[in-house]
Motif scaffolding. Structure first.
Motif, PDB file in Angstrom:
ATOM      1  N   THR A   8       0.835  -1.181   0.000  1.00 33.77           N
ATOM      2  CA  THR A   8       0.000   0.000   0.000  1.00 33.77           C
ATOM      3  C   THR A   8       0.871   1.232   0.000  1.00 33.77           C
ATOM      4  O   THR A   8       2.006   1.212   0.458  1.00 33.77           O
ATOM      5  N   THR A   9       0.359   2.327  -0.509  1.00 35.32           N
ATOM      6  CA  THR A   9       1.101   3.575  -0.474  1.00 35.32           C
ATOM      7  C   THR A   9       1.101   4.104   0.950  1.00 35.32           C
ATOM      8  O   THR A   9       0.080   4.111   1.618  1.00 35.32           O
ATOM      9  N   GLU A  10       2.242   4.578   1.417  1.00 32.58           N
ATOM     10  CA  GLU A  10       2.387   4.926   2.810  1.00 32.58           C
ATOM     11  C   GLU A  10       1.502   6.085   3.223  1.00 32.58           C
ATOM     12  O   GLU A  10       1.090   6.188   4.356  1.00 32.58           O
ATOM     13  N   SER A  11       1.165   6.988   2.296  1.00 30.30           N
ATOM     14  CA  SER A  11       0.351   8.136   2.656  1.00 30.30           C
ATOM     15  C   SER A  11      -1.062   7.733   3.036  1.00 30.30           C
ATOM     16  O   SER A  11      -1.771   8.479   3.694  1.00 30.30           O
ATOM     17  N   ALA A  12      -1.518   6.523   2.618  1.00 33.84           N
ATOM     18  CA  ALA A  12      -2.886   6.098   2.867  1.00 33.84           C
ATOM     19  C   ALA A  12      -2.992   5.118   4.022  1.00 33.84           C
ATOM     20  O   ALA A  12      -4.078   4.648   4.335  1.00 33.84           O
ATOM     21  N   VAL A  13      -1.881   4.784   4.650  1.00 28.30           N
ATOM     22  CA  VAL A  13      -1.866   3.701   5.628  1.00 28.30           C
ATOM     23  C   VAL A  13      -2.384   4.151   6.989  1.00 28.30           C
ATOM     24  O   VAL A  13      -2.134   5.268   7.436  1.00 28.30           O
ATOM     25  N   SER A  14      -3.118   3.223   7.653  1.00 25.12           N
ATOM     26  CA  SER A  14      -3.584   3.444   9.017  1.00 25.12           C
ATOM     27  C   SER A  14      -3.043   2.355   9.928  1.00 25.12           C
ATOM     28  O   SER A  14      -2.681   1.264   9.475  1.00 25.12           O
ATOM     29  N   VAL A  15      -3.011   2.652  11.218  1.00 18.62           N
ATOM     30  CA  VAL A  15      -2.643   1.674  12.237  1.00 18.62           C
ATOM     31  C   VAL A  15      -3.671   1.762  13.354  1.00 18.62           C
ATOM     32  O   VAL A  15      -4.440   2.728  13.438  1.00 18.62           O
ATOM     33  N   LEU A  16      -3.693   0.768  14.234  1.00 17.76           N
ATOM     34  CA  LEU A  16      -4.600   0.817  15.374  1.00 17.76           C
ATOM     35  C   LEU A  16      -4.171   1.927  16.325  1.00 17.76           C
ATOM     36  O   LEU A  16      -2.982   2.091  16.602  1.00 17.76           O
ATOM     37  N   ALA A  17      -5.149   2.664  16.828  1.00 16.12           N
ATOM     38  CA  ALA A  17      -4.841   3.821  17.658  1.00 16.12           C
ATOM     39  C   ALA A  17      -4.276   3.430  19.017  1.00 16.12           C
ATOM     40  O   ALA A  17      -3.450   4.146  19.581  1.00 16.12           O
ATOM     41  N   ALA A  18      -4.718   2.300  19.555  1.00  9.79           N
ATOM     42  CA  ALA A  18      -4.270   1.877  20.879  1.00  9.79           C
ATOM     43  C   ALA A  18      -3.398   0.633  20.760  1.00  9.79           C
ATOM     44  O   ALA A  18      -3.887  -0.429  20.389  1.00  9.79           O
ATOM     45  N   VAL A  19      -2.122   0.775  21.060  1.00  8.75           N
ATOM     46  CA  VAL A  19      -1.183  -0.347  20.963  1.00  8.75           C
ATOM     47  C   VAL A  19      -1.449  -1.331  22.097  1.00  8.75           C
ATOM     48  O   VAL A  19      -1.634  -0.943  23.250  1.00  8.75           O
ATOM     49  N   GLY A  20      -1.485  -2.629  21.759  1.00  7.29           N
ATOM     50  CA  GLY A  20      -1.642  -3.663  22.774  1.00  7.29           C
ATOM     51  C   GLY A  20      -3.067  -3.969  23.171  1.00  7.29           C
ATOM     52  O   GLY A  20      -3.306  -4.878  23.967  1.00  7.29           O
ATOM     53  N   THR A  21      -4.025  -3.232  22.629  1.00  5.85           N
ATOM     54  CA  THR A  21      -5.429  -3.471  22.931  1.00  5.85           C
ATOM     55  C   THR A  21      -6.037  -4.386  21.878  1.00  5.85           C
ATOM     56  O   THR A  21      -5.695  -4.308  20.704  1.00  5.85           O
ATOM     57  N   THR A  22      -6.934  -5.279  22.294  1.00  9.96           N
ATOM     58  CA  THR A  22      -7.610  -6.161  21.353  1.00  9.96           C
ATOM     59  C   THR A  22      -9.061  -5.737  21.189  1.00  9.96           C
ATOM     60  O   THR A  22      -9.684  -5.197  22.112  1.00  9.96           O
ATOM     61  N   TYR A  23      -9.591  -5.977  19.993  1.00  8.80           N
ATOM     62  CA  TYR A  23     -10.982  -5.669  19.678  1.00  8.80           C
ATOM     63  C   TYR A  23     -11.624  -6.926  19.115  1.00  8.80           C
ATOM     64  O   TYR A  23     -11.038  -7.604  18.265  1.00  8.80           O
ATOM     65  N   VAL A  24     -12.816  -7.252  19.602  1.00  9.46           N
ATOM     66  CA  VAL A  24     -13.464  -8.520  19.272  1.00  9.46           C
ATOM     67  C   VAL A  24     -14.832  -8.263  18.653  1.00  9.46           C
ATOM     68  O   VAL A  24     -15.580  -7.384  19.101  1.00  9.46           O
ATOM     69  N   GLU A  25     -15.138  -9.025  17.621  1.00  8.06           N
ATOM     70  CA  GLU A  25     -16.449  -8.972  16.984  1.00  8.06           C
ATOM     71  C   GLU A  25     -16.861 -10.401  16.649  1.00  8.06           C
ATOM     72  O   GLU A  25     -16.013 -11.244  16.322  1.00  8.06           O
TER      73      GLU A  25
END
Length: 218
Positions: A8-25
């Motif tokens: 992916t182009t680096e200008s469009a990349v996202s990361v999770l806002a909270a490091v070490g936190t898990t999200y479940v669905e």
């Protein structure tokens, strides 16, 4: 396990806002329950620990399918696994959820509790992809920050003015003084990488040597 290509182009990349936190669905399709867990990772070792933790939490499940993405551009690493599901029905749709949202430094593991009704390959693809996308939808994201770590060597006679110049441009992470040369490891915003290299070469009249450049996303 299969390597999955693409970057992916680096200008469009996202990361999770909270490091070490898990999200479940979770998602139930014809009595089969799919549970997706997403978290941030910084290495393949981080991912292995995360996968082991999810498997331990869901002890006894037959399938713990997964995908992860690390880094960007030419150094991006993406992998996925169907973990015993029919080929291409689990890992690739989970990975596609990360790639279509341009999320990196993240992993998703989806476990399946079988409900007794066959879903078919199309049903599995839709279920694994849907629950992975839902997990990402519930995880807060932020724009990734890209930095460059530039390692270079300069003649000892130039060390003083080089150190002063690079301190003004970025963070000096390491310096190693030898008898005839000094090496520096300097971290700058990725957008300033070329300016830094040009400045070092100019101040040393071309005598500097750029040893290595490493792009880091965080």
């Amino acid at each position: 396990m299969r390597d999955q290509g693409g970057s992916t182009t680096e200008s469009a990349v996202s990361v999770l806002a909270a490091v070490g936190t898990t999200y479940v669905e979770s998602l139930t399709v014809k009595r089969s329950r799919f549970v997706a867990t997403v978290t941030s990772i910084g290495s393949e070792s981080d991912f292995r620990g995360f996968l082991d933790a999810v498997r331990g939490e869901h002890h006894g499940v037959h399938h713990a399918c997964w995908a992860f993405s690390l880094g960007t551009g030419a150094r991006q690493v993406t992998r996925s696994s169907d973990d015993g599901e029919p080929t291409g029905t689990a890992g690739p749709p989970i990975l596609a959820a990360l790639q279509t949202r341009h999320v990196t430094n993240a992993a998703i593991v989806v476990v399946r509790y079988y409900g007794g009704i066959q879903l078919g390959t199309g049903g599995l693809v839709r279920a694994y992809g849907s629950v992975a996308r839902a997990a990402l939808d519930g995880a807060p994201l932020r724009a990734a920050k890209s930095t460059s770590r530039v390692r270079f060597s300069v003649p000892i006679a130039d060390a003083g003015r080089i150190e002063q110049a690079v301190h003004a441009m970025g963070a000096v992470r390491a310096s190693d003084y030898r008898a005839h040369s000094v090496s520096f490891l300097v971290e700058v915003d990725a957008s300033d990488e070329e300016t830094l290299c040009d400045r070092v070469m100019s101040l040393t009249s071309g005598a500097a040597s750029i040893v290595d450049v490493d792009r880091v996303v965080a």
